[in-house]
Motif scaffolding. Structure first.
Motif, PDB file in Angstrom:
ATOM      1  N   PHE A 156       0.789  -1.218   0.082  1.00  0.00           N
ATOM      2  CA  PHE A 156      -0.011   0.065   0.005  1.00  0.00           C
ATOM      3  C   PHE A 156       0.663   1.300   0.141  1.00  0.00           C
ATOM      4  O   PHE A 156       1.863   1.138   0.527  1.00  0.00           O
ATOM      5  N   THR A 157       0.428   2.397  -0.580  1.00  0.00           N
ATOM      6  CA  THR A 157       1.076   3.713  -0.644  1.00  0.00           C
ATOM      7  C   THR A 157      -0.025   4.554  -0.141  1.00  0.00           C
ATOM      8  O   THR A 157      -1.301   4.249  -0.225  1.00  0.00           O
ATOM      9  N   GLY A 158       0.423   5.976   0.359  1.00  0.00           N
ATOM     10  CA  GLY A 158      -0.337   6.870   0.452  1.00  0.00           C
ATOM     11  C   GLY A 158       0.159   8.240   1.261  1.00  0.00           C
ATOM     12  O   GLY A 158       1.527   8.105   1.128  1.00  0.00           O
ATOM     13  N   ASP A 159      -0.338   8.878   1.758  1.00  0.00           N
ATOM     14  CA  ASP A 159       0.357  10.066   2.128  1.00  0.00           C
ATOM     15  C   ASP A 159       1.109  10.122   3.375  1.00  0.00           C
ATOM     16  O   ASP A 159       0.877   8.842   3.929  1.00  0.00           O
ATOM     17  N   ALA A 160       2.268  10.708   3.491  1.00  0.00           N
ATOM     18  CA  ALA A 160       3.296  10.439   4.405  1.00  0.00           C
ATOM     19  C   ALA A 160       2.683  10.050   5.899  1.00  0.00           C
ATOM     20  O   ALA A 160       3.159   9.258   6.448  1.00  0.00           O
ATOM     21  N   GLU A 161       1.749  10.883   6.381  1.00  0.00           N
ATOM     22  CA  GLU A 161       1.558  10.862   7.635  1.00  0.00           C
ATOM     23  C   GLU A 161       0.503   9.522   8.079  1.00  0.00           C
ATOM     24  O   GLU A 161       0.764   8.865   8.857  1.00  0.00           O
ATOM     25  N   THR A 162      -0.308   9.229   7.162  1.00  0.00           N
ATOM     26  CA  THR A 162      -1.043   7.979   7.223  1.00  0.00           C
ATOM     27  C   THR A 162       0.088   6.661   7.081  1.00  0.00           C
ATOM     28  O   THR A 162      -0.059   5.734   8.025  1.00  0.00           O
ATOM     29  N   VAL A 163       0.587   6.703   6.033  1.00  0.00           N
ATOM     30  CA  VAL A 163       1.736   5.438   6.190  1.00  0.00           C
ATOM     31  C   VAL A 163       2.460   5.524   7.367  1.00  0.00           C
ATOM     32  O   VAL A 163       2.465   4.393   7.909  1.00  0.00           O
ATOM     33  N   ASP A 164       2.715   6.523   7.993  1.00  0.00           N
ATOM     34  CA  ASP A 164       3.801   6.518   9.107  1.00  0.00           C
ATOM     35  C   ASP A 164       2.970   5.918  10.331  1.00  0.00           C
ATOM     36  O   ASP A 164       3.749   5.218  11.278  1.00  0.00           O
TER      37      ASP A 164
END
Length: 444
Positions: A304-312
């Motif tokens: 999965f990939t996404g905005d940096a805040e969500t993935v973090d």
């Protein structure tokens, strides 16, 4: 009304928790009628609004259901009971077209990949403290996302699509929040949302994906804080988001940047239609890509990939639980990707011949069916229970539509992965005999 079980509490949360305990222990049986709100409020010495809030929480969690003047009662099938249990077991001699599994003949052999991963592991075993995402897996996953026009973002790994979606919802939402879900849609997801204490809001779909006006309504009127969309091979209808529909949906989502947007691209590797990514127009977004359908369900891997805040947030919470998804599995999948073990065009053509053949055969018999991509065909019927029973008697076990729907009308789902081209006409005859001619209509 409740026998010996006493509902207690002074606050809405306490009253709701007491009812849930009763359901969990069996003291409150499925179908058990609960006291009217004003009556319970008088018994407990609290404001009726407090009981109303408790009942609302219980409805949102899928513990009770309310039917107007008939009152509130414990759900016959609690939310923790999987929709997968709404199924028909195929006895001896009956063909099973209900299970949703891929065709084993189209899955790649794993021997070479596992042997190579084992050889590398012998040279350098994986240990605690290493990066949760294998470097080669992350590089190949990101390259595939880039090739499909998915916005830039860090890559994470989860144990399948549902695991990824659950983790994304958990780091952004709180119990009681509304989540817009496709209807009909993936049964496991329709179970997951209320199991997390979230409130599912159905959005209708057609062959081109979710209807934009339904998404707008879910967000603006019903207060959905998250929207979940399947890009291709939608389960159960086979819907596939087109370029025009993608533009409309991006326009709707752009007007609500605070909404969490989740895309499920589980059809990657088994469909001919291109991905039309919607991600990136809201502040928080994730696109999930499972390998289950193309490479095998038991690999239990989703990138999965996404905005940096969500993935973090997701990876941080993951570190406190399982820690990481096995890097041995990640490297196995990376080897399969790098070696071209699956030819998506061949797989898509194989499923398409069977799926399109069945849809056409049903149309010739006056039966409307849907299946634009993937391995499933959705057939609206007048009497779902009767259609399932008649098909079973005719030698075919199908999936009841109740596994996949909320407000949508009755239907059955047929999985074509176990069919040969020669099976199409006999199955179409059986479906026509069980369902009868159905007028053309939307899924809703």
């Amino acid at each position: 009304m409740l026998g010996e079980y006493r509902i207690e509490g002074r606050r809405a949360s306490e009253i709701a928790a007491c009812v849930e305990r009763g359901v969990g222990t069996g003291a409150l049986a499925p179908g058990q009628l609960l006291p009217p709100m004003r009556e319970l409020a008088a018994t407990l010495g609290v404001n009726p609004n407090t009981v109303a809030a408790a009942y609302r929480t219980l409805r949102e969690r899928g513990v009770i259901e309310t039917d107007g003047r008939r009152g509130s009662r414990v759900r016959p099938r609690p939310a923790t009971t999987a929709r997968g249990s709404i199924r028909v077991e195929a006895p001896a001699g009956v063909r099973d077209v209900s299970n949703g599994n891929p065709d084993p003949a189209l899955l790649p052999p794993l021997g070479d990949a596992l042997a190579e991963v084992a050889r590398r592991y012998a040279e350098r075993p994986g240990m605690y403290g290493e990066a949760p995402v294998d470097e080669e897996f992350g590089r190949l996953a990101r390259a595939a996302f880039d090739a499909d026009g998915v916005p830039d973002g860090p890559v994470g790994v989860a144990s399948g699509s549902l695991d990824a979606i659950e983790r994304v919802l958990a780091v952004h939402l709180r119990p009681g929040d509304a989540v817009a879900v496709e209807d009909p849609g993936w049964g496991s997801l329709l179970d997951l949302v209320p199991a997390l204490g979230l409130r599912p809001v159905p959005i209708a779909v057609d062959d081109e994906g979710p209807l934009p006006e339904e998404v707008e309504r879910a967000v603006r009127r019903d207060g959905a804080r998250a929207v979940i969309v399947t890009d291709r091979a939608q389960n159960p209808t086979g819907a596939c988001v087109t370029a025009d529909r993608a533009r409309e949906l991006r326009r709707v989502l752009a007007a609500h940047p605070g909404v969490l947007f989740v895309e499920d691209d589980h059809g990657h590797g088994i469909v001919a239609q291109p991905l039309r990514p919607l991600a990136g127009v809201t502040d928080h977004w994730v696109l999930v890509r499972s390998v289950a359908k193309a490479y095998g369900p038991d690999l239990r891997i989703a990138a999965f990939t996404g905005d940096a805040e969500t993935v973090d947030r997701v990876l941080g919470r993951q570190r406190l639980g399982p820690g990481w998804v096995s890097r041995l599995l990640q490297r196995t999948v990376a080897h399969l990707w790098a070696s071209g073990a699956v030819d998506p065009a061949v797989v898509a053509r194989s499923y398409g011949e069977r799926r399109d053949g069945l849809v056409r055969a049903l149309a010739r018999r006056g039966v409307t069916a849907y299946g634009r991509s993937g391995m499933n065909v959705w057939v609206p019927v007048a009497d779902e229970t009767g259609a399932v029973a008649r098909l079973l008697a005719a030698g075919w076990a199908v999936a009841p539509g109740a596994r996949f729907r909320m407000d949508t009308g009755p239907a059955v789902r047929l999985t074509v992965s176990g069919l040969s081209v020669a099976d199409v006409e006999p199955l179409a005859d059986a479906v026509a005999g069980a369902a009868g001619p159905a007028p053309a209509r939307s899924y809703g």
